[in-house]
Design a protein around this motif. Structure first.
Motif, PDB file in Angstrom:
ATOM      1  N   UNK A 135       0.496  -0.990   0.317  1.00  0.00           N
ATOM      2  CA  UNK A 135       0.302   0.068  -0.002  1.00  0.00           C
ATOM      3  C   UNK A 135       0.953   1.479   0.161  1.00  0.00           C
ATOM      4  N   UNK A 136       1.558   1.134   0.414  1.00  0.00           N
ATOM      5  CA  UNK A 136       2.903   2.023   1.245  1.00  0.00           C
ATOM      6  C   UNK A 136       3.722   2.764   0.120  1.00  0.00           C
ATOM      7  N   UNK A 137       4.128   1.647  -1.092  1.00  0.00           N
ATOM      8  CA  UNK A 137       5.005   1.151  -2.256  1.00  0.00           C
ATOM      9  C   UNK A 137       4.731   2.092  -3.164  1.00  0.00           C
ATOM     10  N   UNK A 138       3.590   1.989  -2.910  1.00  0.00           N
ATOM     11  CA  UNK A 138       2.472   2.341  -4.583  1.00  0.00           C
ATOM     12  C   UNK A 138       1.418   3.207  -4.493  1.00  0.00           C
ATOM     13  N   UNK A 139       1.199   3.921  -2.993  1.00  0.00           N
ATOM     14  CA  UNK A 139       1.007   4.910  -2.552  1.00  0.00           C
ATOM     15  C   UNK A 139      -0.745   5.050  -2.319  1.00  0.00           C
ATOM     16  N   UNK A 140      -1.525   3.594  -2.375  1.00  0.00           N
ATOM     17  CA  UNK A 140      -2.604   3.700  -2.948  1.00  0.00           C
ATOM     18  C   UNK A 140      -3.581   4.155  -2.125  1.00  0.00           C
ATOM     19  N   UNK A 141      -4.337   4.280  -2.678  1.00  0.00           N
ATOM     20  CA  UNK A 141      -5.103   5.212  -1.577  1.00  0.00           C
ATOM     21  C   UNK A 141      -6.844   4.887  -2.076  1.00  0.00           C
ATOM     22  N   UNK A 142      -7.977   5.476  -1.200  1.00  0.00           N
ATOM     23  CA  UNK A 142      -9.477   5.048  -2.003  1.00  0.00           C
ATOM     24  C   UNK A 142      -9.986   6.379  -2.786  1.00  0.00           C
ATOM     25  N   UNK A 143     -10.717   6.063  -3.515  1.00  0.00           N
ATOM     26  CA  UNK A 143     -10.974   7.130  -4.098  1.00  0.00           C
ATOM     27  C   UNK A 143     -13.035   7.088  -3.360  1.00  0.00           C
ATOM     28  N   UNK A 144     -12.927   8.655  -3.370  1.00  0.00           N
ATOM     29  CA  UNK A 144     -15.014   9.077  -2.338  1.00  0.00           C
ATOM     30  C   UNK A 144     -15.596   8.028  -3.325  1.00  0.00           C
ATOM     31  N   UNK A 196     -18.867   8.778  -3.470  1.00  0.00           N
ATOM     32  CA  UNK A 196     -19.035   9.463  -4.477  1.00  0.00           C
ATOM     33  C   UNK A 196     -19.529   9.711  -5.703  1.00  0.00           C
ATOM     34  N   UNK A 197     -17.377   9.411  -5.647  1.00  0.00           N
ATOM     35  CA  UNK A 197     -16.488   9.083  -7.544  1.00  0.00           C
ATOM     36  C   UNK A 197     -17.275   8.210  -7.642  1.00  0.00           C
ATOM     37  N   UNK A 198     -17.155   7.389  -6.857  1.00  0.00           N
ATOM     38  CA  UNK A 198     -17.638   5.707  -7.283  1.00  0.00           C
ATOM     39  C   UNK A 198     -18.385   5.181  -7.549  1.00  0.00           C
ATOM     40  N   UNK A 199     -19.097   4.138  -6.974  1.00  0.00           N
ATOM     41  CA  UNK A 199     -20.368   3.424  -6.831  1.00  0.00           C
ATOM     42  C   UNK A 199     -20.028   2.499  -5.243  1.00  0.00           C
ATOM     43  N   UNK A 200     -18.932   2.077  -6.414  1.00  0.00           N
ATOM     44  CA  UNK A 200     -18.081   0.902  -5.777  1.00  0.00           C
ATOM     45  C   UNK A 200     -16.779   0.894  -5.343  1.00  0.00           C
ATOM     46  N   UNK A 201     -16.708   1.672  -4.438  1.00  0.00           N
ATOM     47  CA  UNK A 201     -14.891   2.484  -4.313  1.00  0.00           C
ATOM     48  C   UNK A 201     -13.860   0.777  -4.077  1.00  0.00           C
ATOM     49  N   UNK A 202     -14.435   0.090  -3.437  1.00  0.00           N
ATOM     50  CA  UNK A 202     -13.611  -1.198  -2.889  1.00  0.00           C
ATOM     51  C   UNK A 202     -13.154  -2.069  -3.833  1.00  0.00           C
ATOM     52  N   UNK A 203     -14.076  -2.340  -4.929  1.00  0.00           N
ATOM     53  CA  UNK A 203     -13.571  -3.308  -6.395  1.00  0.00           C
ATOM     54  C   UNK A 203     -12.768  -1.893  -7.136  1.00  0.00           C
ATOM     55  N   UNK A 204     -12.327  -0.814  -7.274  1.00  0.00           N
ATOM     56  CA  UNK A 204     -11.390  -0.216  -8.069  1.00  0.00           C
ATOM     57  C   UNK A 204      -9.926  -0.442  -7.071  1.00  0.00           C
ATOM     58  N   UNK A 205     -10.494   0.032  -5.603  1.00  0.00           N
ATOM     59  CA  UNK A 205      -8.808  -0.455  -4.751  1.00  0.00           C
ATOM     60  C   UNK A 205      -8.644  -1.446  -4.363  1.00  0.00           C
ATOM     61  N   UNK A 206      -9.334  -2.931  -5.101  1.00  0.00           N
ATOM     62  CA  UNK A 206      -9.565  -3.561  -4.602  1.00  0.00           C
ATOM     63  C   UNK A 206      -8.236  -3.988  -5.755  1.00  0.00           C
ATOM     64  N   UNK A 240      -6.776  -2.331  -8.336  1.00  0.00           N
ATOM     65  CA  UNK A 240      -5.335  -0.969  -8.058  1.00  0.00           C
ATOM     66  C   UNK A 240      -4.301  -2.270  -6.801  1.00  0.00           C
ATOM     67  N   UNK A 241      -4.943  -1.773  -5.534  1.00  0.00           N
ATOM     68  CA  UNK A 241      -3.702  -3.163  -5.531  1.00  0.00           C
ATOM     69  C   UNK A 241      -4.016  -4.352  -5.451  1.00  0.00           C
ATOM     70  N   UNK A 242      -4.343  -5.739  -6.246  1.00  0.00           N
ATOM     71  CA  UNK A 242      -3.879  -6.305  -7.097  1.00  0.00           C
ATOM     72  C   UNK A 242      -3.473  -6.144  -8.702  1.00  0.00           C
ATOM     73  N   UNK A 243      -2.837  -5.470  -8.430  1.00  0.00           N
ATOM     74  CA  UNK A 243      -1.696  -5.586  -9.948  1.00  0.00           C
ATOM     75  C   UNK A 243      -0.955  -4.497  -9.553  1.00  0.00           C
ATOM     76  N   UNK A 244      -0.135  -4.175  -7.944  1.00  0.00           N
ATOM     77  CA  UNK A 244       0.672  -4.123  -7.271  1.00  0.00           C
ATOM     78  C   UNK A 244       1.160  -4.963  -6.611  1.00  0.00           C
TER      79      UNK A 244
END
Length: 184
Positions: free
Chosen positions: A26-35, A37-47, A49-53
């Protein structure tokens, strides 16, 4: 994680609450949650990005966490922006998976999830005045993203109820949809 295929239930939970993550990644790739309010399922976006890393992910068949349902959460209440948010979410995911070797399968999974999210948009209309429901449903079934997904998706592979729902959308039967919203 993106959703299930047309005639299966082969889905992984899309939330982050059922996973353990490496803080180093998480730190190495500077992963952060998006709001949300921007995406209806921000968990999927975060997951995603994490899995790509990472090159190492494991599934375990243990229950070590119990989720408490919150009926006051944003996902449980009417949101007039939900429809626009699911379209943004859909196009974002399609762009993120374009590079995958199994793009066609990923796209099918994302399209099915879009249809599920669309059904949620419809069902959240049920407490609105009937004329507003008609206006909103008519707007949704005439939307170009909806038309594209419905026309590309292998509807014949869906279960009976899902197939009827999608066919009503395809043929823009917004009055019938407005009348059955409370049962969706």
């Amino acid at each position: 994680m993106l959703g299930n295929l047309p005639n299966t239930t082969d889905i992984m939970k899309q939330s982050v609450w059922n996973n353990i993550y490496s803080m180093d990644i998480i730190r190495k790739n500077k992963l952060e949650f998006v709001s949300e309010r921007k995406y209806i399922s921000e968990d999927i976006i975060w997951n995603f990005e994490f899995l790509k890393s990472t090159s190492n992910a494991q599934l375990i068949n243990e229950r070590g966490y119990f989720y408490r349902q919150n009926n006051l959460s944003l996902s449980r209440h009417y949101n007039p922006k939900r429809f626009e948010l699911i379209k943004i979410f859909y196009s974002t995911l399609i762009e993120k998976v374009r590079f995958l070797d199994n793009f066609d399968e990923a796209k099918l999974r994302i399209q099915k999830q879009f249809l599920i999210n669309l059904r949620t948009c419809f069902s959240q209309e049920k407490n609105l005045p009937y004329d507003r429901i008609i206006t909103d449903v008519k707007y949704m079934v005439r939307d170009q993203t909806v038309i594209n997904v419905v026309n590309q998706y292998p509807v014949k592979e869906l279960g009976f109820r899902q197939r009827i729902f999608v066919e009503l959308i395809r043929f823009k039967k917004y009055r019938i949809l407005a009348n059955i919203i409370k049962y969706i």
